[in-house]
Scaffold this active site. Sequence first.
Site, PDB file in Angstrom:
ATOM      1  N   ASP A 173       0.954  -1.323   0.022  1.00  0.00           N
ATOM      2  CA  ASP A 173       0.078  -0.013   0.073  1.00  0.00           C
ATOM      3  C   ASP A 173       0.863   1.303   0.002  1.00  0.00           C
ATOM      4  O   ASP A 173       1.552   1.501   0.901  1.00  0.00           O
ATOM      5  CB  ASP A 173      -0.958  -0.192   1.299  1.00  0.00           C
ATOM      6  CG  ASP A 173      -1.968   0.899   0.966  1.00  0.00           C
ATOM      7  OD1 ASP A 173      -2.020   1.803   0.567  1.00  0.00           O
ATOM      8  OD2 ASP A 173      -3.089   0.833   1.714  1.00  0.00           O
ATOM      9  N   ARG A 175      -0.479   4.559  -0.634  1.00  0.00           N
ATOM     10  CA  ARG A 175      -1.419   5.711  -0.593  1.00  0.00           C
ATOM     11  C   ARG A 175      -0.995   6.439   0.363  1.00  0.00           C
ATOM     12  O   ARG A 175      -0.397   6.247   1.411  1.00  0.00           O
ATOM     13  CB  ARG A 175      -2.714   5.163  -0.594  1.00  0.00           C
ATOM     14  CG  ARG A 175      -3.485   4.447  -1.735  1.00  0.00           C
ATOM     15  CD  ARG A 175      -4.683   4.099  -1.123  1.00  0.00           C
ATOM     16  NE  ARG A 175      -4.648   2.774  -0.123  1.00  0.00           N
ATOM     17  CZ  ARG A 175      -5.615   2.250   0.296  1.00  0.00           C
ATOM     18  NH1 ARG A 175      -7.067   2.301  -0.398  1.00  0.00           N
ATOM     19  NH2 ARG A 175      -5.449   1.196   1.395  1.00  0.00           N
TER      20      ARG A 175
END
Length: 249
Positions: A173, A175
Amino acid sequence: MKITKETKELLIDKMQMIQTPGKADLCLVGPVRLPVQQQDLEVTFQWYTWHSLEGGVNTKEAVLDSLATANLAFGQQSSVLVYGDFANSDDALIRMHSICHTGDIFGSQRCDCGYQLHQSMKMIAEHGCGAIFYLADHEGRGIGLFSKSFAYLLQQEGYDTVEANHALGFEDDTRSYEDAIRVLETLREKPVTLITNNPKKLAALQEHGLTANHHIPLWGGLTEYNRFYLDTKVQKSGHMRQENSTLIG
């Protein structure tokens, strides 16, 4: 991380190089089986993506080797939908929703993103106050739409979401929510309640400055196509499962 020979062998025949004199080469990727449901429409499409190549990247192998450093998730803009007296209400719901081209727009059943987006809108309207942050550069947990097509192809070969991202040379991830939190702080000073199934996401956002008291879950949209995807969220990403969810589709 480098893409292994095994990964390349799974993907290489799903790529086509399109060459036109005087123009940048295009790499066409697909097909990806994409079961879609939009109201009364239920159909499986074959999904392709393409990318304009530059910087000496002109072979299939070079495209795959450059994925993790090509910044393909960038070039979009974020937005936020606000409902009610967001600045002054004592109680507001917010949803930090990552852009999902396949789920939000096409109605793909390979994830629960479209369901969560539209259900969040309904929850906030019924609550009377809240906001949905629609976050760009978040496709596929930050790898971009073009890279996501490769990840989907690997998932068709049995990889889970996390394994597919790792196999392509990405972290699980990538983000960032920092800009969204800055916007939120501009629009509202009071605490909020985060709509999410993931307590770890709430904690991470709090570490980056989000003023949130607690979170409420949003579990649903379970289909035969996304069961493995949702199970991976629970097992590897810390999501809390609601056992009363029912299978649809």
